[in-house]
Design an enzyme around this catalytic site. Structure first.
Site, short mmCIF file in Angstrom:
data_model
loop_
_atom_site.label_atom_id
_atom_site.label_comp_id
_atom_site.label_asym_id
_atom_site.label_seq_id
_atom_site.Cartn_x
_atom_site.Cartn_y
_atom_site.Cartn_z
N CYS A 115 83.08 29.85 -38.52
CA CYS A 115 83.26 31.19 -37.68
C CYS A 115 83.01 32.52 -38.37
O CYS A 115 82.88 33.25 -37.79
CB CYS A 115 84.46 31.24 -36.94
SG CYS A 115 84.49 29.53 -35.73
N HIS A 252 85.70 38.34 -34.18
CA HIS A 252 85.26 36.93 -33.78
C HIS A 252 85.92 36.32 -32.44
O HIS A 252 87.05 36.81 -32.41
CB HIS A 252 85.65 35.98 -34.97
CG HIS A 252 85.49 34.53 -34.82
ND1 HIS A 252 84.35 34.18 -34.13
CD2 HIS A 252 86.18 33.36 -34.84
CE1 HIS A 252 84.41 32.99 -33.86
NE2 HIS A 252 85.45 32.13 -34.23
N ASN A 282 84.32 30.39 -27.86
CA ASN A 282 84.06 30.55 -29.22
C ASN A 282 82.62 29.90 -29.68
O ASN A 282 82.54 28.91 -29.52
CB ASN A 282 85.11 29.79 -29.84
CG ASN A 282 85.07 30.06 -31.25
OD1 ASN A 282 84.35 30.11 -32.06
ND2 ASN A 282 86.30 29.52 -32.24
N1 ACO Z 1 94.99 22.04 -21.26
C1 ACO Z 1 96.22 21.84 -20.95
N2 ACO Z 1 97.38 21.73 -22.08
C2 ACO Z 1 96.87 21.72 -23.10
C3 ACO Z 1 95.40 21.81 -23.58
C4 ACO Z 1 94.56 21.99 -22.49
N3 ACO Z 1 93.30 22.33 -22.75
N4 ACO Z 1 95.59 21.97 -24.86
C5 ACO Z 1 96.62 21.71 -25.39
N5 ACO Z 1 97.62 21.61 -24.55
C6 ACO Z 1 99.04 21.17 -24.48
C7 ACO Z 1 99.47 20.87 -25.84
O1 ACO Z 1 99.29 19.41 -25.80
C8 ACO Z 1 100.96 21.17 -26.05
O2 ACO Z 1 101.56 20.38 -25.06
P1 ACO Z 1 103.00 19.65 -25.51
O3 ACO Z 1 103.80 20.88 -25.94
O4 ACO Z 1 103.41 18.86 -24.78
O5 ACO Z 1 102.65 19.26 -27.18
C9 ACO Z 1 100.90 22.54 -25.15
O6 ACO Z 1 99.76 22.67 -24.40
C10 ACO Z 1 100.91 23.84 -26.18
O7 ACO Z 1 99.93 23.54 -27.10
P2 ACO Z 1 99.84 24.76 -28.35
O8 ACO Z 1 98.81 24.30 -29.05
O9 ACO Z 1 101.20 25.18 -28.90
O10 ACO Z 1 99.21 25.99 -27.55
P3 ACO Z 1 99.05 27.26 -28.19
O11 ACO Z 1 99.54 28.28 -27.20
O12 ACO Z 1 98.89 27.59 -29.65
O13 ACO Z 1 97.21 27.24 -27.68
C11 ACO Z 1 95.22 27.12 -28.83
C12 ACO Z 1 96.28 26.57 -28.39
C13 ACO Z 1 94.47 27.83 -27.65
C14 ACO Z 1 94.36 26.22 -29.56
C15 ACO Z 1 95.56 28.11 -30.10
O14 ACO Z 1 96.52 27.63 -30.93
C16 ACO Z 1 94.39 28.80 -30.63
O15 ACO Z 1 93.51 29.25 -30.08
N6 ACO Z 1 94.36 28.52 -31.97
C17 ACO Z 1 93.39 29.20 -32.89
C18 ACO Z 1 92.05 28.41 -32.65
C19 ACO Z 1 90.93 29.34 -33.19
O16 ACO Z 1 91.12 30.30 -33.30
N7 ACO Z 1 90.03 28.36 -33.75
C20 ACO Z 1 88.98 28.98 -34.31
C21 ACO Z 1 88.92 29.48 -35.52
S1 ACO Z 1 87.61 28.82 -36.46
C22 ACO Z 1 86.20 28.20 -35.53
O17 ACO Z 1 86.17 29.03 -34.67
C23 ACO Z 1 85.75 26.94 -35.97
#
Ligand code: ACO
Length: 325
Positions: A115, A252, A282
Site C-alpha cells: 500500500c 492511503h 482499499n
Molecule cells: N463483519 C462482521 N464482523 C466482523 C467482520 C466483518 N466483515 N470482520 C471482523 N468482524 C468481527 C471480528 O471477528 C470481531 O469479533 P469478535 O470480537 O467476536 O472477535 C469484531 O468484528 C471486531 O473485530 P476487530 O478486528 O477488533 O475490528 P476493528 O474495529 O479493529 O476493525 C478492521 C477491523 C476494519 C480490519 C480494522 O482493524 C482495520 O482497518 N485495520 C487496518 C487495516 C488496514 O488498514 N490495512 C491496510 C493497510 S496495508 C494494505 O492496505 C495492504
C-alpha cells in the site's frame, strides 16, 4: 538558487465497471453493510472483470493522465508501476504498459511496497528526475487485489477493491523554496520485523502459488495512525512547511477511522483531507493516485495547492511525499 523539481503535469484514473456494494457480502458471509461502514467507512468497491488485468487498468489510467498533461507517450522517458498484483511474475507490468502505449524508447519497471507502493514510486520518479536520468516520468499505481482475497475471511475480503491512478511528472526549474511547484520532500521507511502482520501466504520461491491475503487488522491499525502521522510530519519538516500550510492531505485510503485519527494527530481538519475510501475500498498502491485524480476532478485540488500524501502497507513499509500541485 536554481533547482530542478518534478512537477505534476497530468493526472488520471480508471475503475473497473463492476461496482460491488457491501450488501453483496451479506449473501455469503456473516457480515453486514452496517458493520463494514461503521468499522471501515467503505460502502462499495470496484472489482475487475474476468480477464481484466492490472496492466489493463494501468493503461486506461496512464492514457487519462497523458491526455490531461497534453503529452504523447513518445515524450515519456520512464514508466514506474507500483503494484503487488502484477499480470505475470515477470516481466514487469510496467513493460506491458510501455508496449500498449506504443513506446519503444525509455525504460519501465515495477515497484513493490504494497500500500506504500505509490509513495515509493513517487520518490523513485523524483530521484530519476533530480539526477537527470529522466525528465518525464509516468508514475502509476494499479492493483487487482480481488485476485488475492480469501472470500471466506470476512475480516479481510470486505476491505479491498481494484483500480488504477496515474501522474505525469516532468522536470521544471524552481527557485529552491517551498513556493516551488513539484515534489518538495519525500520520507520513506520500512521495518521487516512486522512481515507477519500483513502478507500473502504464497509466492514464487516459497509455494509456487499466488496465495491469499492475511492480515492482523487490529495491530496494523495501531501502527498505521502513529507511523502515518510521524512520516507526514517528517516530510513536511523536510520541505520546510508546517501543518498549517497544507491545503490537502491525500492519505492511503484503507479505513476512514485511520484517516480521521491520523488527521486529528496532525491537527488538520477533515475538510482538508481527500476521502474516497467509501467508493473504492482499499486499492493498495492505486489508492493515492486515485484519490488525487478524484480530488482534482471534484475541484478540491487546484494548481499551487500544497499536498501531503501518506501511506502504510505490508512490510511494514510506509512513507510520505510533500508536493505543490
Ligand atoms: N463483519 C462482521 N464482523 C466482523 C467482520 C466483518 N466483515 N470482520 C471482523 N468482524 C468481527 C471480528 O471477528 C470481531 O469479533 P469478535 O470480537 O467476536 O472477535 C469484531 O468484528 C471486531 O473485530 P476487530 O478486528 O477488533 O475490528 P476493528 O474495529 O479493529 O476493525 C478492521 C477491523 C476494519 C480490519 C480494522 O482493524 C482495520 O482497518 N485495520 C487496518 C487495516 C488496514 O488498514 N490495512 C491496510 C493497510 S496495508 C494494505 O492496505 C495492504
Amino acid at each position: 538558487m536554481n533547482t530542478i523539481r518534478a512537477v505534476v503535469k497530468g493526472v488520471g484514473h480508471y475503475l473497473p465497471e463492476r461496482v460491488v456494494p457491501n450488501t453483496e457480502f451479506e449473501k455469503t458471509l456473516d457480515t453486514s453493510d452496517e458493520w463494514i461502514r461503521s468499522r471501515s467507512g467503505i460502502e462499495r468497491r470496484h472489482f475487475a472483470a474476468k480477464g481484466e488485468m492490472t496492466s489493463h487498468l494501468a493503461i486506461h489510467a496512464a492514457r487519462a493522465a497523458l491526455a490531461d498533461a497534453a503529452i504523447n507517450a513518445d515524450q515519456v522517458d520512464a514508466i514506474i508501476v507500483a503494484t503487488s498484483t502484477p499480470d505475470q511474475t515477470f516481466p514487469s507490468t510496467a513493460t506491458r504498459v510501455q508496449s500498449a502505449l506504443g513506446m519503444t524508447t525509455g525504460f519501465a519497471f515495477d515497484v513493490q511496497a504494497v500500500c506504500a507502493g505509490f509513495v515509493y514510486a513517487l520518490a523513485n520518479a523524483n530521484a530519476l528526475i533530480l539526477s537527470g536520468q529522466a525528465s518525464t516520468v509516468l508514475v502509476i499505481g494499479a492493483e487487482t487485489f480481488s485476485r488475492l482475497l480469501n472470500w471466506n475471511d470476512r475480516t479481510t475480503c470486505v476491505l479491498f477493491g481494484d483500480g488504477a491512478g496515474a501522474l505525469v511528472l516532468q522536470a521544471a526549474n524552481g527557485v529552491g523554496t517551498a513556493a516551488d511547484r513539484g515534489i518538495l520532500a519525500t520520507d520513506l521507511h520500512s521495518d521487516g520485523r512486522y512481515n507477519d502482520l500483513l502478507y500473502v501466504d504464497g509466492g514464487v520461491s516459497s509455494t509456487q502459488s499466488t496465495g491469499v491475503l492475511v492480515m492482523e487488522g487490529r495491530e496494523i491499525f495501531k501502527h498505521a495512525v502513529q507511523k502515518l502521522a510521524q512520516t507526514a510530519e517528517s516530510a513536511l519538516a523536510k520541505a520546510g512547511v508546517t501543518d498549517d500550510d497544507v491545503d490537502w492531505v491525500v492519505p492511503h485510503q484503507a479505513n476512514l477511522r485511520i484517516i480521521r485519527a491520523t488527521a486529528q494527530k496532525m491537527g488538520i481538519p477533515m475538510d482538508r483531507v481527500v476521502v474516497t475510501v467509501q467508493d473504492h475500498g482499499n486499492t493498495s498502491a492505486a489508492s493515492i493516485p486515485l484519490a488525487m485524480s478524484v480530488g482534482r476532478a471534484r475541484g478540491q485540488i487546484k494548481q499551487g495547492d500544497l499536498l501531503v500524501a501518506e501511506a502504510i502497507g505490508g512490510g511494514l513499509a510506509w512513507g510520505a511525499v510533500v508536493l505543490r500541485w
